[in-house]
Design a protein around this motif. Structure first.
Motif, short mmCIF file in Angstrom:
data_model
loop_
_atom_site.label_atom_id
_atom_site.label_comp_id
_atom_site.label_asym_id
_atom_site.label_seq_id
_atom_site.Cartn_x
_atom_site.Cartn_y
_atom_site.Cartn_z
N ARG A 181 19.93 6.35 12.89
CA ARG A 181 18.64 5.69 12.72
C ARG A 181 18.91 4.22 12.44
NH1 ARG A 181 14.30 9.03 12.48
NH2 ARG A 181 14.51 11.11 11.55
N ASP A 182 17.96 3.37 12.79
CA ASP A 182 18.10 1.97 12.46
C ASP A 182 18.02 1.78 10.94
OD1 ASP A 182 18.27 1.27 15.15
OD2 ASP A 182 16.10 1.01 15.34
N VAL A 183 18.55 0.67 10.47
CA VAL A 183 18.47 0.34 9.05
C VAL A 183 17.00 0.29 8.64
CG1 VAL A 183 18.92 -1.44 7.33
CG2 VAL A 183 20.65 -0.92 9.07
N MET A 184 16.66 0.95 7.53
CA MET A 184 15.28 1.04 7.08
C MET A 184 15.04 0.12 5.90
SD MET A 184 15.01 5.19 7.37
CE MET A 184 13.89 5.22 5.97
N ASN A 185 13.92 -0.56 5.91
CA ASN A 185 13.57 -1.48 4.84
C ASN A 185 12.59 -0.88 3.84
OD1 ASN A 185 15.15 -3.70 5.71
ND2 ASN A 185 13.65 -4.11 7.32
N LEU A 186 12.19 0.38 4.06
CA LEU A 186 11.26 1.05 3.15
C LEU A 186 11.89 2.35 2.68
CD1 LEU A 186 8.34 1.15 1.93
CD2 LEU A 186 7.72 2.54 3.92
N TRP A 187 12.21 2.41 1.39
CA TRP A 187 12.81 3.61 0.81
C TRP A 187 11.85 4.34 -0.12
CZ3 TRP A 187 18.57 2.79 -0.95
CH2 TRP A 187 19.33 2.30 0.12
N SER A 188 10.74 3.71 -0.46
CA SER A 188 9.80 4.33 -1.39
C SER A 188 8.40 3.81 -1.14
CB SER A 188 10.20 4.05 -2.85
OG SER A 188 10.04 2.67 -3.15
N GLN A 189 7.44 4.59 -1.58
CA GLN A 189 6.04 4.19 -1.50
C GLN A 189 5.24 5.11 -2.42
OE1 GLN A 189 4.09 2.85 2.30
NE2 GLN A 189 2.97 4.76 2.01
N GLY A 190 4.40 4.51 -3.27
CA GLY A 190 3.66 5.32 -4.21
C GLY A 190 4.60 6.12 -5.09
N ARG A 191 4.39 7.42 -5.16
CA ARG A 191 5.18 8.30 -6.00
C ARG A 191 6.33 8.97 -5.25
NH1 ARG A 191 2.48 9.53 -10.86
NH2 ARG A 191 0.43 8.54 -10.99
N ARG A 236 24.36 -2.52 -0.25
CA ARG A 236 25.60 -1.73 -0.23
C ARG A 236 25.50 -0.57 0.75
NH1 ARG A 236 30.31 -0.47 -2.97
NH2 ARG A 236 30.73 1.73 -3.35
N ALA A 237 24.42 0.18 0.70
CA ALA A 237 24.27 1.31 1.61
C ALA A 237 24.22 0.86 3.06
CB ALA A 237 23.02 2.11 1.26
N THR A 238 23.56 -0.27 3.31
CA THR A 238 23.47 -0.79 4.67
C THR A 238 24.83 -1.24 5.18
OG1 THR A 238 21.17 -1.47 4.35
CG2 THR A 238 22.39 -2.53 6.15
N LYS A 239 25.63 -1.86 4.32
CA LYS A 239 26.97 -2.29 4.72
C LYS A 239 27.83 -1.10 5.07
CE LYS A 239 30.94 -5.07 3.17
NZ LYS A 239 31.48 -5.94 2.08
N VAL A 240 27.78 -0.05 4.24
CA VAL A 240 28.57 1.15 4.53
C VAL A 240 28.06 1.82 5.81
CG1 VAL A 240 29.15 3.45 3.69
CG2 VAL A 240 29.22 1.51 2.13
N GLN A 241 26.76 1.88 5.97
CA GLN A 241 26.17 2.47 7.18
C GLN A 241 26.65 1.72 8.43
OE1 GLN A 241 21.92 1.92 7.46
NE2 GLN A 241 21.64 3.70 8.78
N THR A 242 26.66 0.40 8.37
CA THR A 242 27.04 -0.42 9.52
C THR A 242 28.52 -0.23 9.86
OG1 THR A 242 25.35 -2.06 8.94
CG2 THR A 242 27.12 -2.77 10.41
N ILE A 243 29.40 -0.25 8.85
CA ILE A 243 30.82 -0.10 9.10
C ILE A 243 31.13 1.32 9.57
CG2 ILE A 243 33.11 -0.13 8.03
CD1 ILE A 243 32.07 -2.36 6.20
#
Length: 380
Positions: A281-291, A346-353
């Motif tokens: 999946r592409d890098v996501m910029n939304l990890w949470s919303q509301g509850r 950090r997670a994005t860097k690991v995902q990319t490598i």
């Protein structure tokens, strides 16, 4: 359990990341229930790496010593040319990892690790046979509906439900993951045959690289009685509905014919082997919303080439717990912002490598991964 009317925190998915989140949140004093779609616990998967960065989290949970007893302790990570056997890099682990990075580096069977995590949880808080079918956000909670007919109202929901996360679909809409163009073969090899071949069984991780494919091998038990390998092979398409299918020793021989004698010995010792697609999946910029908040493969799936996918999910769980412990349940919005701001880079860097498949192929300093301590690192 027939029904729970109200829980404080519902963790969706009792895999490695979900079980870690549940344990850490419970230890921090939160009321947590975990819901898993599988009908019961089974010893699934094969080999997995747990780096010092995550052994520090298991220290907090109380599982570090037990996992050290079960898992293998590689002395080195070797990367070698898959044809000639020439060393491309040699990264020290073993005692060096304990001294420099603050904890052990182990390789272990995923099922053995998972069993220890599940057994560490209060059993009346882990609910199997709960496949999530509907999510309704309400003013003061989230109503969760499961395929077995149970409904649960949770003040907060942690989505640890993998790359096909239903929590992710709720936040971002339905979108299938993208096939990466690569598959992995996975096998536990016959140790009698492997020993009879005379191959070197020193406790290390060996990564054999060839121009368009690789094979990685390591022990999964402290007594070296179980050995595992996983490959990365380019394949144009994945035309199966199943998440994995059977392969064969003949298929492995066709792919790796002419490789180094150690690679040939591994393939000769193969009895059963499966093959799995790698999804992106592409890098996501939304990890949470509301509850609702996500961790692990639900928000940053990655190919397994850094051996850090599960580790990143468990790191997520640690930082999320720390953020909620500071803010409290009522100010969950601040906690989620802190969690995402701390973890995203950090997670994005690991995902990319991981997706680039370059990790430790050449000599480099892995301290930025292994020396990191999610229990004490600065929160954003």
């Amino acid at each position: 359990m027939t029904q729970i009317d109200q829980v404080d925190i519902a963790v969706i998915g009792a895999g490695l990341g979900g079980a870690a989140a549940a344990a850490l949140l419970l230890n921090a004093g939160f009321s947590v229930h975990t819901f898993e779609q599988a009908p019961e616990f089974t010893r699934l998967g094969a080999g997995i790496h747990i780096g010092p960065n995550v052994m520090k989290i298991f220290r907090q949970i109380g599982l570090e010593k037990r996992l050290e007893e079960i898992g293998s302790h590689p002395d080195f990570w070797f990367s070698r040319d898959g044809l000639t056997g020439d060393y491309l890099s040699k990264i020290p682990l073993g005692d060096y990892a304990k001294k420099e990075y603050g904890a052990s580096y182990i390789t272990i069977h995923r099922g053995d690790l998972h069993a220890e995590q599940i057994n560490a949880l209060p059993q009346d808080t882990v609910h199997f046979d709960h496949r999530l079918t509907d999510i309704e956000e309400r003013d003061s909670d989230v109503l969760l509906t499961f395929a077995n007919g149970n409904k649960v109202a949770a003040k907060l929901v942690v989505g640890a439900d993998g790359i096909n996360s239903m929590i992710r679909e709720k936040l971002l809409g339905v979108e299938k993951p993208r096939y990466s163009g690569w598959i992995g073969h996975r096998a536990l090899v016959n140790m009698d045959k492997l020993r009879a071949s005379g191959v070197d069984l020193e406790p290390c991780v060996k990564w054999w690289w060839e121009q368009s494919r690789h094979i990685m091998t390591y022990a999964t038990k402290n007594d070296q009685s179980e050995h595992y390998y996983v490959t990365g092979v380019p394949v144009d398409s994945w035309d199966h509905e199943a998440s994995f299918v059977d392969s064969s020793r003949e298929e492995m021989e066709a792919i790796f014919g002419g490789s180094h004698p150690v690679v040939q010995a591994l393939i000769d010792a193969t009895e059963t082997v499966t093959k799995w697609p790698f999804w992106n999946r592409d890098v996501m910029n939304l990890w949470s919303q509301g509850r609702l908040v996500m961790l692990g493969d639900a928000c940053h799936p990655m190919r397994p080439h850094m051996a850090q996918g599960a580790c990143m999910a468990i790191e997520d769980a640690a930082v999320l717990t720390r953020a909620l412990s500071i803010s409290g349940m009522e100010d969950y919005a601040s906690a989620f912002k802190t969690y995402e701001a701390t973890r995203h880079a950090r997670a994005t860097k690991v995902q990319t490598i991981s997706n680039a498949n370059t990790w430790l192929k050449e000599p480099e300093d892995p301290a930025w991964v292994y020396a990191y301590d999610p229990m004490t690192a600065d929160l954003a």
